[in-house]
Design a protein around this motif. Structure first.
Motif, PDB file in Angstrom:
ATOM      1  N   MET B  29     -64.791 -26.978  31.572  1.00  0.00           N
ATOM      2  CA  MET B  29     -64.639 -25.432  30.949  1.00  0.00           C
ATOM      3  C   MET B  29     -63.711 -25.868  29.582  1.00  0.00           C
ATOM      4  N   GLY B  30     -62.611 -26.247  29.833  1.00  0.00           N
ATOM      5  CA  GLY B  30     -61.827 -26.576  29.095  1.00  0.00           C
ATOM      6  C   GLY B  30     -62.298 -27.415  27.464  1.00  0.00           C
ATOM      7  N   VAL B  31     -63.114 -28.463  28.096  1.00  0.00           N
ATOM      8  CA  VAL B  31     -63.713 -29.281  26.903  1.00  0.00           C
ATOM      9  C   VAL B  31     -65.017 -28.811  26.484  1.00  0.00           C
ATOM     10  N   ASN B  32     -65.897 -28.554  27.267  1.00  0.00           N
ATOM     11  CA  ASN B  32     -67.181 -28.097  26.786  1.00  0.00           C
ATOM     12  C   ASN B  32     -67.398 -26.733  26.754  1.00  0.00           C
ATOM     13  N   ARG B  33     -66.354 -26.161  27.215  1.00  0.00           N
ATOM     14  CA  ARG B  33     -66.688 -24.646  27.143  1.00  0.00           C
ATOM     15  C   ARG B  33     -67.512 -23.969  27.762  1.00  0.00           C
ATOM     16  N   PHE B  34     -67.989 -24.244  28.669  1.00  0.00           N
ATOM     17  CA  PHE B  34     -69.251 -23.488  29.621  1.00  0.00           C
ATOM     18  C   PHE B  34     -68.803 -23.799  30.926  1.00  0.00           C
ATOM     19  N   PRO B  35     -69.228 -22.985  32.010  1.00  0.00           N
ATOM     20  CA  PRO B  35     -69.235 -23.350  33.477  1.00  0.00           C
ATOM     21  C   PRO B  35     -70.347 -23.790  33.986  1.00  0.00           C
ATOM     22  N   ASN B  36     -69.967 -25.196  34.776  1.00  0.00           N
ATOM     23  CA  ASN B  36     -70.949 -25.973  34.998  1.00  0.00           C
ATOM     24  C   ASN B  36     -71.456 -25.674  36.248  1.00  0.00           C
ATOM     25  N   ALA B  37     -72.705 -24.608  36.143  1.00  0.00           N
ATOM     26  CA  ALA B  37     -72.874 -24.326  37.516  1.00  0.00           C
ATOM     27  C   ALA B  37     -73.891 -25.284  38.461  1.00  0.00           C
ATOM     28  N   ALA B  38     -73.834 -26.674  37.926  1.00  0.00           N
ATOM     29  CA  ALA B  38     -74.445 -27.863  38.732  1.00  0.00           C
ATOM     30  C   ALA B  38     -73.330 -28.369  39.543  1.00  0.00           C
ATOM     31  N   THR B  39     -71.874 -28.032  39.336  1.00  0.00           N
ATOM     32  CA  THR B  39     -70.919 -28.658  40.041  1.00  0.00           C
ATOM     33  C   THR B  39     -71.319 -28.682  41.501  1.00  0.00           C
ATOM     34  N   GLY B  40     -71.589 -27.480  42.135  1.00  0.00           N
ATOM     35  CA  GLY B  40     -72.024 -27.578  43.666  1.00  0.00           C
ATOM     36  C   GLY B  40     -73.034 -28.612  44.058  1.00  0.00           C
ATOM     37  N   ASP B  41     -74.155 -28.463  43.169  1.00  0.00           N
ATOM     38  CA  ASP B  41     -75.174 -29.345  43.637  1.00  0.00           C
ATOM     39  C   ASP B  41     -74.744 -31.008  43.327  1.00  0.00           C
ATOM     40  N   VAL B  93     -75.552 -19.304  26.617  1.00  0.00           N
ATOM     41  CA  VAL B  93     -76.341 -18.964  27.789  1.00  0.00           C
ATOM     42  C   VAL B  93     -77.389 -19.919  27.911  1.00  0.00           C
ATOM     43  N   ALA B  94     -77.600 -20.882  26.855  1.00  0.00           N
ATOM     44  CA  ALA B  94     -78.601 -21.982  27.206  1.00  0.00           C
ATOM     45  C   ALA B  94     -78.041 -23.169  28.019  1.00  0.00           C
ATOM     46  N   SER B  95     -76.795 -23.438  27.744  1.00  0.00           N
ATOM     47  CA  SER B  95     -75.890 -24.289  28.719  1.00  0.00           C
ATOM     48  C   SER B  95     -76.011 -23.894  30.072  1.00  0.00           C
ATOM     49  N   LEU B  96     -75.762 -22.548  30.334  1.00  0.00           N
ATOM     50  CA  LEU B  96     -75.877 -21.765  31.691  1.00  0.00           C
ATOM     51  C   LEU B  96     -76.873 -21.969  32.297  1.00  0.00           C
ATOM     52  N   LEU B  97     -78.157 -21.684  31.475  1.00  0.00           N
ATOM     53  CA  LEU B  97     -79.437 -21.871  32.340  1.00  0.00           C
ATOM     54  C   LEU B  97     -79.691 -23.268  32.479  1.00  0.00           C
ATOM     55  N   ALA B  98     -79.212 -24.083  31.638  1.00  0.00           N
ATOM     56  CA  ALA B  98     -79.746 -25.487  31.893  1.00  0.00           C
ATOM     57  C   ALA B  98     -78.865 -26.091  33.039  1.00  0.00           C
ATOM     58  N   ALA B  99     -78.088 -25.643  33.252  1.00  0.00           N
ATOM     59  CA  ALA B  99     -77.075 -25.920  34.463  1.00  0.00           C
ATOM     60  C   ALA B  99     -77.438 -25.416  35.690  1.00  0.00           C
ATOM     61  N   GLY B 101     -80.652 -24.667  36.097  1.00  0.00           N
ATOM     62  CA  GLY B 101     -81.792 -25.411  36.348  1.00  0.00           C
ATOM     63  C   GLY B 101     -81.496 -26.840  37.069  1.00  0.00           C
ATOM     64  N   LEU B 102     -80.649 -27.447  36.235  1.00  0.00           N
ATOM     65  CA  LEU B 102     -80.323 -28.817  36.966  1.00  0.00           C
ATOM     66  C   LEU B 102     -79.824 -28.765  38.310  1.00  0.00           C
ATOM     67  N   GLY B 103     -78.992 -27.870  38.625  1.00  0.00           N
ATOM     68  CA  GLY B 103     -78.713 -27.566  40.127  1.00  0.00           C
ATOM     69  C   GLY B 103     -79.891 -27.261  41.181  1.00  0.00           C
ATOM     70  N   PHE B 104     -80.768 -26.443  40.591  1.00  0.00           N
ATOM     71  CA  PHE B 104     -82.039 -26.055  41.295  1.00  0.00           C
ATOM     72  C   PHE B 104     -82.896 -27.675  41.594  1.00  0.00           C
ATOM     73  N   LEU B 105     -82.851 -28.379  40.327  1.00  0.00           N
ATOM     74  CA  LEU B 105     -83.833 -29.568  40.492  1.00  0.00           C
ATOM     75  C   LEU B 105     -83.050 -30.539  41.514  1.00  0.00           C
TER      76      LEU B 105
ATOM     77  N   LEU C 275     -86.339 -24.648  33.647  1.00  0.00           N
ATOM     78  CA  LEU C 275     -85.427 -23.892  32.856  1.00  0.00           C
ATOM     79  C   LEU C 275     -84.799 -24.986  32.027  1.00  0.00           C
ATOM     80  N   ILE C 276     -84.470 -26.254  32.300  1.00  0.00           N
ATOM     81  CA  ILE C 276     -83.944 -27.366  31.669  1.00  0.00           C
ATOM     82  C   ILE C 276     -84.847 -27.609  30.364  1.00  0.00           C
ATOM     83  N   LEU C 277     -86.206 -27.765  30.484  1.00  0.00           N
ATOM     84  CA  LEU C 277     -86.935 -28.391  29.172  1.00  0.00           C
ATOM     85  C   LEU C 277     -86.932 -27.003  28.293  1.00  0.00           C
ATOM     86  N   PHE C 278     -87.124 -25.945  28.653  1.00  0.00           N
ATOM     87  CA  PHE C 278     -87.282 -24.710  27.755  1.00  0.00           C
ATOM     88  C   PHE C 278     -85.937 -24.594  27.138  1.00  0.00           C
TER      89      PHE C 278
END
Lengths: 252, 289, 292
Positions: B29-41, B93-99, B101-105, C275-278
């Motif tokens: 958060m401090g460096v990349n400035r977004f909450p990494n929602a994939a941390t849990g996964d 919001v892009a990084s949020l959604l990607a994170a 998505g990464l968690g889901f994956l 989500l990642i790809l889009f």
């Protein structure tokens, strides 16, 4: 005096960006504020416009104490500003940008979106005409229906000016209006400011572009390291040896 | 009273463990400035990787956990390199959604390969020590000790090495750091390696405390985020203090609200903290609004 | 076959309502709502519980929308103070808090066992109930789409787009976005609640497990695939998403050895990957033109 800012101070941690600065603006005056980078101009500006608060001091505008008021309430009183990096509404057309700025209390209600009464339509029409007049004044009629995000830097600044004019302001704060604008457009902007000034609007202008500022401003303030270095007639101020010294090696 | 102490101790230990993902999140958060929602996964992945390694024959749990941490660290760094680095210029919001998505994956791959059954670590069976009703499990002490050791290592890295100094400079201002010649990219990859390892070990410790299942890390995402906010975004010390405070509060709430409501409490703490004191206990006046 | 297509159509239209709601919140106003499923659940359970007590469906549907909108009020107020990433995580937490509460408060919701035997919409029409529901949904969705378009093109829609573009500039122009953001949040939630009510009385058996965050991100996928900000995009994207989801069901039949549980994981994987790809390769889906 239409604007009186007294003892404006702004500290960030241990660093004092603005140190007990007082600025006053007479009605129908154009005041220029210059200074090297980091002198505190933008911070002072933000305090007067309301985006930032002040750690002490007071601001009176047109007889009202606006020290604690948020930006939108200051705009209601007639004090508006533009931004150094233009903040146009990218996904709206130029015309829509101005319409969005117009005070439109009844038209912007949820139910009004679905039920258009004749008086609402009339209101919209009047605002649209007003916007078109302002666009003509600013020579922007050509791009009326272009998305604001696709304009040049100078055009975006004109759109910002057009927007604040929709509010029939008493005082406009211009934040580096000439930055990144080509010389032809700078002359345009200056001419428009002078015309508006003749119509009774007061201005405070921050600028690095000293030539244009000197020609435009009736009075000038030069800041350095958070305090006022010199104040008075633009040409005299620029000849002041302290000002010369501050600018040597600094960005002029 | 003994019940209170038991809950307190449990909260303390869990807090030290949750401090790991909270710290991971606050660094990113401090460096990349977004909450990494994939941390849990990443945590879940670490736990499963370690179990997998144990099943594959790696003799000691510690060794398996370390190898697992390396694997997850690499995954984390890869995700930064392939995904988040490229999204840095986009709106957040892009990084949020990607994170997300990464968690889901990650979660789906885990359940595809390892199934949904709960698993446990192969731990020696020990009796709890009992001090007049106050129960302490030796394994819990080991868990707390490991968490503390990890935190110590991270803090030494952050405050006593040039890596940490550069990291904190970039956290303060990316432009400033770039101007003074710090090579941000290599630095950031190292950060994500560290964050991945931290999350992985956190996942193993959580799994040791309870059971390992695909939702393990996801269930601790909101508490980790709440801990981060409580302690102050971007403050490593805050992340630890916030995690301990939150988990103690969660444990103490169990007699009142029941165990299932722990996550709801975390959410409540999060909402209230953001309303009342968004800067948290140790944070700077971050732009929460 | 027609019956099967009709049920897919019904699900598509229900999700379209949710996507239209998110389109108002994010597409226009740039409010990042990661908790859509909360309002979907609240709508489903409100209508379900009321209908079990004998309340006629039109009223329970209305109640579903109202309760969902009211639940959105505190979140809407929170959104005024929060940057988009904090709002995202808070709304995500909210949706999980709602799911857990539904799961725990058995006296109200029957907990994990859920609510079976909900009255099916248009049950009195017997075999034609699905057809009637489908037609109703077409009308409701069309009405919602029309309403959203009117809203987008109205002065309020202009204002919402301005809020989404640059709130600071708007405030410097004398307008406080607060009231509008809360209203739009509640409106989007009401739509999600309506979708939930339709859902509950279509499948007639709801459990807390159906209201997981994955649903929220199905809606986000729909919005992104279709292009955030346009009504056409919202509906088109939803259709695309549902084709994929249903198509995957066929795939399961084609590929040997794949169980239902596997399919659930595969769907999760594909949504995650999508989500990642889009976000990486089609950002216009999120930030494209927002006009109508």
């Amino acid at each position: 005096m239409i604007l009186e800012a007294r003892d404006i101070t702004r500290r960030f941690g241990g660093f004092t960006a603005v140190d007990k600065v007082s600025v006053s603006l007479a009605k129908q005056e154009i005041l220029g504020i210059a200074g090297t980078n980091g002198a505190g101009k933008s911070t002072l500006f933000a305090a007067i416009a309301g985006q930032q608060g002040s750690d002490g001091g007071s601001i009176m505008f047109d007889g009202h104490d606006i020290t604690k008021l948020p930006p939108y309430k200051r705009a209601h009183l007639g004090l508006v500003r533009t931004f150094q990096i233009p903040r146009e509404f990218k996904s709206l057309t130029v015309h829509e940008n101005l319409l969005a700025a117009a005070p439109n209390l009844r038209g912007e209600r949820l139910l009004s979106s679905f039920f258009r009464t004749p008086s609402l339509s009339r209101n919209e029409r009047e605002l649209s005409e007003k916007a078109d007049k302002i666009l003509a004044f600013l020579n922007l009629s050509r791009v009326r229906d272009t998305l604001a995000g696709g304009l040049s830097g100078g055009q975006k600044k004109l759109v910002e000016l057009g927007r604040v004019l929709m509010l029939d302001p008493k005082c406009i704060l211009l934040d580096e209006p000439f930055a990144g604008v080509n010389p032809v457009l700078i002359d345009e902007l200056c001419a428009r400011v002078r015309e508006l000034h003749a119509q009774g609007i007061s201005f405070i202008v921050i600028e690095h572009h000293l030539q244009a500022l000197q020609a435009l401003a009736g009075r000038m303030i030069v800041m350095d390291r958070g305090a006022i270095l010199a104040e008075g007639d633009p040409r005299e101020v620029m000849k002041d040896p302290r000002v010369q010294e501050a600018y040597m090696g600094g960005v002029a | 009273m003994t019940e209170f102490l038991n809950l307190l101790i449990n909260g303390l230990i869990e807090g030290l463990v949750v401090a790991l993902p909270a710290l991971a999140m606050t660094l990113v958060m401090g460096v990349n400035r977004f909450p990494n929602a994939a941390t849990g996964d990443f945590m879940t992945a670490g736990a499963y990787a370690t179990i997998g390694l144990q099943l594959a024959g790696v003799p000691s749990l510690i060794l398996a956990a370390l190898i697992g941490a390396l694997a997850i660290a690499a995954t984390s760094a890869a995700s930064y390199f392939l995904i988040f680095r490229k999204l840095a210029r986009q709106p957040m919001v892009a990084s949020l959604l990607a994170a997300i998505g990464l968690g889901f994956l990650i979660r789906s791959l885990i359940s595809l390969f390892a199934g949904h059954d709960q698993r446990t670590f192969q731990l020696p069976l020990v009796r709890a020590w009992n001090f007049n009703g106050v129960r302490i499990l030796p394994t819990d002490l080991a868990i707390a000790g490991t968490a503390l050791a990890c935190l110590a290592v991270v803090f030494i890295l952050l405050y006593k090495t040039s890596f940490g100094r550069q990291l904190r400079a970039v956290a303060d201002s990316a432009d400033l750091a770039r101007a003074s010649g710090i090579r941000a990219r290599g630095l950031l990859v190292s950060l994500w390696l560290l964050v991945g390892a931290l999350s992985s070990i956190g996942g193993v410790l959580l799994g040791m405390k309870a059971v390992v299942m695909p939702d393990l890390g996801w269930e601790h995402l909101i508490p980790a985020f709440a801990a981060m906010v409580l302690g102050g975004i971007g403050s490593p010390v805050g992340a630890v203090v916030g995690a301990v405070l939150l988990c103690v509060a969660q444990e103490l709430s169990v007699p009142l609200l029941g165990a299932s409501y722990k996550l709801v409490l975390a959410f409540g703490v999060l909402a209230v903290a953001l309303l009342i004191r968004p800067a948290g206990l140790f944070g700077r006046i971050e732009l929460v609004r | 076959m027609t019956a099967y297509l009709m049920s897919i159509g019904i699900v598509v239209l229900i999700y379209a309502l949710l996507t239209l709601g998110l389109n108002l919140q994010f597409g226009l106003t740039r409010l990042v709502n990661f908790g859509i499923v909360a309002f979907f659940a609240i709508g489903a359970y409100t209508s379900g519980l009321l209908s079990l007590k004998g309340v006629p469906l039109p009223l329970s549907f209305l109640a579903a929308m109202i309760v969902a909108a009211l639940a959105a009020l505190p979140i809407g107020l929170l959104s005024l103070r929060l940057r988009e990433d904090y709002l995202a995580i808070v709304t995500l937490g909210f949706s999980e808090a709602i799911r857990i509460t539904i799961q725990q408060e058995e006296w109200l919701t029957n907990g994990v066992q859920g609510l079976p035997g909900l009255p099916k919409a248009f049950a009195s029409l017997g075999g034609n109930s699905d057809l009637a529901l489908f037609v109703t949904l077409v009308l409701v969705t069309a009405l919602t789409a029309w309403g959203t378009l009117r809203l987008t093109r109205s002065p309020l829609g202009r204002l919402l787009r301005a809020i989404g573009d640059d709130e600071t500039a708007l405030m410097a122009l004398g307008k406080d976005p607060a009231r509008f953001k809360v209203q739009i949040f509640m409106l989007g939630a009401a739509l999600a609640g309506l979708g939930g009510a339709f859902y509950a009385h279509f499948i007639t058996f709801i459990t807390p497990e159906q209201f997981i965050p994955l649903v929220t991100f199905y809606v986000w996928m729909s919005l992104i695939m279709g292009g955030a900000g346009t009504v056409r995009g919202a509906i088109g994207g939803t259709a695309l998403l549902m084709i994929f989801l249903e198509g995957s069901r066929f795939a399961k039949d084609l590929i040997p050895g794949v169980s239902e549980v596997h399919m659930a994981s595969v769907r999760l994987a594909v949504v995650g990957l999508a989500l990642i790809l889009f976000t990486l390769y089609r950002p216009q889906g999120m930030f494209g033109k927002r006009q109508a």
